[in-house]
Design a protein around this motif. Structure first.
Motif, PDB file in Angstrom:
ATOM      1  N   ILE A   4     -46.111   5.389  37.657  1.00 17.28           N
ATOM      2  CA  ILE A   4     -44.536   5.858  37.895  1.00 17.28           C
ATOM      3  C   ILE A   4     -43.804   4.906  36.897  1.00 17.28           C
ATOM      4  N   THR A   5     -44.336   3.771  36.772  1.00 15.24           N
ATOM      5  CA  THR A   5     -43.518   2.832  35.998  1.00 15.24           C
ATOM      6  C   THR A   5     -43.541   3.202  34.740  1.00 15.24           C
ATOM      7  N   THR A   6     -44.494   3.854  33.909  1.00 11.76           N
ATOM      8  CA  THR A   6     -44.609   4.127  32.655  1.00 11.76           C
ATOM      9  C   THR A   6     -43.586   5.353  32.297  1.00 11.76           C
ATOM     10  N   GLN A   7     -43.393   6.290  33.527  1.00 18.69           N
ATOM     11  CA  GLN A   7     -42.681   7.500  33.436  1.00 18.69           C
ATOM     12  C   GLN A   7     -41.025   6.701  33.441  1.00 18.69           C
ATOM     13  N   THR A   8     -40.715   5.624  34.455  1.00 16.21           N
ATOM     14  CA  THR A   8     -39.730   5.366  34.484  1.00 16.21           C
ATOM     15  C   THR A   8     -39.021   4.603  33.323  1.00 16.21           C
ATOM     16  N   ASP A   9     -40.071   3.853  32.545  1.00 23.19           N
ATOM     17  CA  ASP A   9     -39.783   3.455  31.256  1.00 23.19           C
ATOM     18  C   ASP A   9     -39.434   4.378  30.163  1.00 23.19           C
ATOM     19  N   LEU A  10     -40.055   5.607  30.127  1.00 22.90           N
ATOM     20  CA  LEU A  10     -39.567   6.541  29.309  1.00 22.90           C
ATOM     21  C   LEU A  10     -38.472   7.043  29.628  1.00 22.90           C
ATOM     22  N   THR A  11     -38.066   7.390  30.830  1.00 17.62           N
ATOM     23  CA  THR A  11     -36.807   8.006  31.160  1.00 17.62           C
ATOM     24  C   THR A  11     -35.657   6.830  30.864  1.00 17.62           C
ATOM     25  N   ALA A  12     -35.865   5.741  31.068  1.00 18.67           N
ATOM     26  CA  ALA A  12     -34.842   4.819  30.667  1.00 18.67           C
ATOM     27  C   ALA A  12     -34.488   4.872  29.146  1.00 18.67           C
ATOM     28  N   LEU A  13     -35.545   4.757  28.329  1.00 20.24           N
ATOM     29  CA  LEU A  13     -35.664   4.985  27.039  1.00 20.24           C
ATOM     30  C   LEU A  13     -34.719   6.078  26.599  1.00 20.24           C
ATOM     31  N   TYR A  14     -34.871   7.084  26.991  1.00 21.39           N
ATOM     32  CA  TYR A  14     -34.319   8.450  26.704  1.00 21.39           C
ATOM     33  C   TYR A  14     -32.564   8.079  27.085  1.00 21.39           C
ATOM     34  N   GLY A  15     -32.453   7.532  28.231  1.00 22.62           N
ATOM     35  CA  GLY A  15     -30.932   7.266  28.430  1.00 22.62           C
ATOM     36  C   GLY A  15     -30.475   6.469  27.610  1.00 22.62           C
ATOM     37  N   VAL A  16     -31.133   5.364  27.022  1.00 24.08           N
ATOM     38  CA  VAL A  16     -30.482   4.734  26.065  1.00 24.08           C
ATOM     39  C   VAL A  16     -30.314   5.136  24.652  1.00 24.08           C
ATOM     40  N   SER A  17     -31.275   6.125  24.402  1.00 20.56           N
ATOM     41  CA  SER A  17     -31.184   6.604  23.244  1.00 20.56           C
ATOM     42  C   SER A  17     -29.887   7.791  23.272  1.00 20.56           C
ATOM     43  N   GLY A  18     -30.018   8.410  24.178  1.00 20.46           N
ATOM     44  CA  GLY A  18     -28.841   9.303  24.453  1.00 20.46           C
ATOM     45  C   GLY A  18     -27.530   8.976  24.347  1.00 20.46           C
ATOM     46  N   VAL A  19     -27.537   7.723  24.834  1.00 15.75           N
ATOM     47  CA  VAL A  19     -26.074   6.984  24.560  1.00 15.75           C
ATOM     48  C   VAL A  19     -25.806   6.434  23.301  1.00 15.75           C
ATOM     49  N   ILE A  20     -26.843   6.023  22.609  1.00 17.83           N
ATOM     50  CA  ILE A  20     -26.639   5.693  21.224  1.00 17.83           C
ATOM     51  C   ILE A  20     -26.595   6.849  20.242  1.00 17.83           C
ATOM     52  N   SER A  21     -27.022   8.007  20.475  1.00 20.79           N
ATOM     53  CA  SER A  21     -26.789   9.259  19.852  1.00 20.79           C
ATOM     54  C   SER A  21     -25.134   9.964  20.088  1.00 20.79           C
ATOM     55  N   PHE A  22     -24.954   9.742  21.308  1.00 21.20           N
ATOM     56  CA  PHE A  22     -23.375  10.214  21.781  1.00 21.20           C
ATOM     57  C   PHE A  22     -22.287   9.368  20.925  1.00 21.20           C
ATOM     58  N   ILE A  23     -22.661   8.005  20.830  1.00 19.58           N
ATOM     59  CA  ILE A  23     -21.822   6.998  20.382  1.00 19.58           C
ATOM     60  C   ILE A  23     -21.560   7.413  18.711  1.00 19.58           C
ATOM     61  N   ILE A  24     -22.943   7.673  18.201  1.00 19.22           N
ATOM     62  CA  ILE A  24     -22.932   8.208  16.725  1.00 19.22           C
ATOM     63  C   ILE A  24     -22.128   9.535  16.438  1.00 19.22           C
ATOM     64  N   TYR A  25     -22.303  10.356  17.514  1.00 19.09           N
ATOM     65  CA  TYR A  25     -21.865  11.639  17.215  1.00 19.09           C
ATOM     66  C   TYR A  25     -20.359  11.655  17.286  1.00 19.09           C
ATOM     67  N   ILE A  26     -19.711  10.598  18.167  1.00 20.91           N
ATOM     68  CA  ILE A  26     -18.396  10.387  18.403  1.00 20.91           C
ATOM     69  C   ILE A  26     -17.670   9.899  16.894  1.00 20.91           C
ATOM     70  N   ILE A  27     -18.396   8.929  16.412  1.00 21.63           N
ATOM     71  CA  ILE A  27     -18.056   8.105  15.107  1.00 21.63           C
ATOM     72  C   ILE A  27     -17.929   9.280  14.061  1.00 21.63           C
ATOM     73  N   LEU A  28     -18.922  10.403  13.944  1.00 21.32           N
ATOM     74  CA  LEU A  28     -18.864  11.334  12.966  1.00 21.32           C
ATOM     75  C   LEU A  28     -17.971  12.317  13.360  1.00 21.32           C
ATOM     76  N   ALA A  29     -17.527  12.655  14.539  1.00 20.43           N
ATOM     77  CA  ALA A  29     -16.617  13.394  14.589  1.00 20.43           C
ATOM     78  C   ALA A  29     -15.212  12.896  14.182  1.00 20.43           C
ATOM     79  N   ILE A  30     -14.985  11.638  14.548  1.00 22.82           N
ATOM     80  CA  ILE A  30     -13.925  10.966  14.171  1.00 22.82           C
ATOM     81  C   ILE A  30     -13.670  10.982  12.709  1.00 22.82           C
ATOM     82  N   ALA A  31     -14.717  10.745  11.795  1.00 25.14           N
ATOM     83  CA  ALA A  31     -14.871  10.996  10.333  1.00 25.14           C
ATOM     84  C   ALA A  31     -14.526  12.191   9.793  1.00 25.14           C
ATOM     85  N   LEU A  32     -15.351  13.140  10.350  1.00 22.05           N
ATOM     86  CA  LEU A  32     -14.969  14.479  10.089  1.00 22.05           C
ATOM     87  C   LEU A  32     -13.584  14.940  10.266  1.00 22.05           C
ATOM     88  N   TRP A  33     -12.922  14.533  11.238  1.00 17.42           N
ATOM     89  CA  TRP A  33     -11.710  15.026  11.802  1.00 17.42           C
ATOM     90  C   TRP A  33     -10.692  14.505  10.673  1.00 17.42           C
TER      91      TRP A  33
END
Length: 126
Positions: A4-33
């Motif tokens: 379960i620890t390995t699965q939890t580690d992967l879930t945490a990693l997906y959460g971090v990469s999701g937040v980073i991807s969202f921040i990158i998308y927001i910056i790109l949306a501002i630039a494209l605007w």
């Protein structure tokens, strides 16, 4: 998954990469605007994920219907290069700028176009 620890580690990693991807998308949306506003298009269209590609194709001087080519694998890469070259040309930038900053590092390139002194002139690509 061994534990379960390995699965939890992967879930945490997906959460971090999701937040980073969202921040990158927001910056790109501002630039494209800003780029859309300079090109005379409604800036808020940059927020909508698929619509912004169609508007970018229109800014490149093509029919918005050609945006459907982005849905075809391999063709989408070629289409993206062509659109990057034409958008760069419309803003008075050279091929090197378009390839490196609008295709490979698009966030930086669109920030430069949107917040820089470059102006959009459709007659440059006609």
């Amino acid at each position: 998954m061994d534990s379960i620890t390995t699965q939890t580690d992967l879930t945490a990693l997906y959460g971090v990469s999701g937040v980073i991807s969202f921040i990158i998308y927001i910056i790109l949306a501002i630039a494209l605007w800003k780029v859309f506003a300079k090109a005379g298009e409604p800036g808020w269209l940059a927020i909508i994920p698929i619509v912004n590609v169609f508007v970018l194709v229109k800014i490149a001087g093509f029919s918005m219907w050609l945006g459907l080519l982005y849905l075809i694998p391999i063709v989408n890469i070629i289409m993206h290069i062509i659109v990057a070259l034409r958008v760069g040309k419309a803003f008075g930038k050279d091929t090197v700028f378009s390839v490196f900053l609008l295709w490979l590092l698009s966030i930086i390139g669109y920030l430069i176009l949107g917040f820089g002194s470059a102006t959009y002139d459709r007659s440059r690509i006609a």
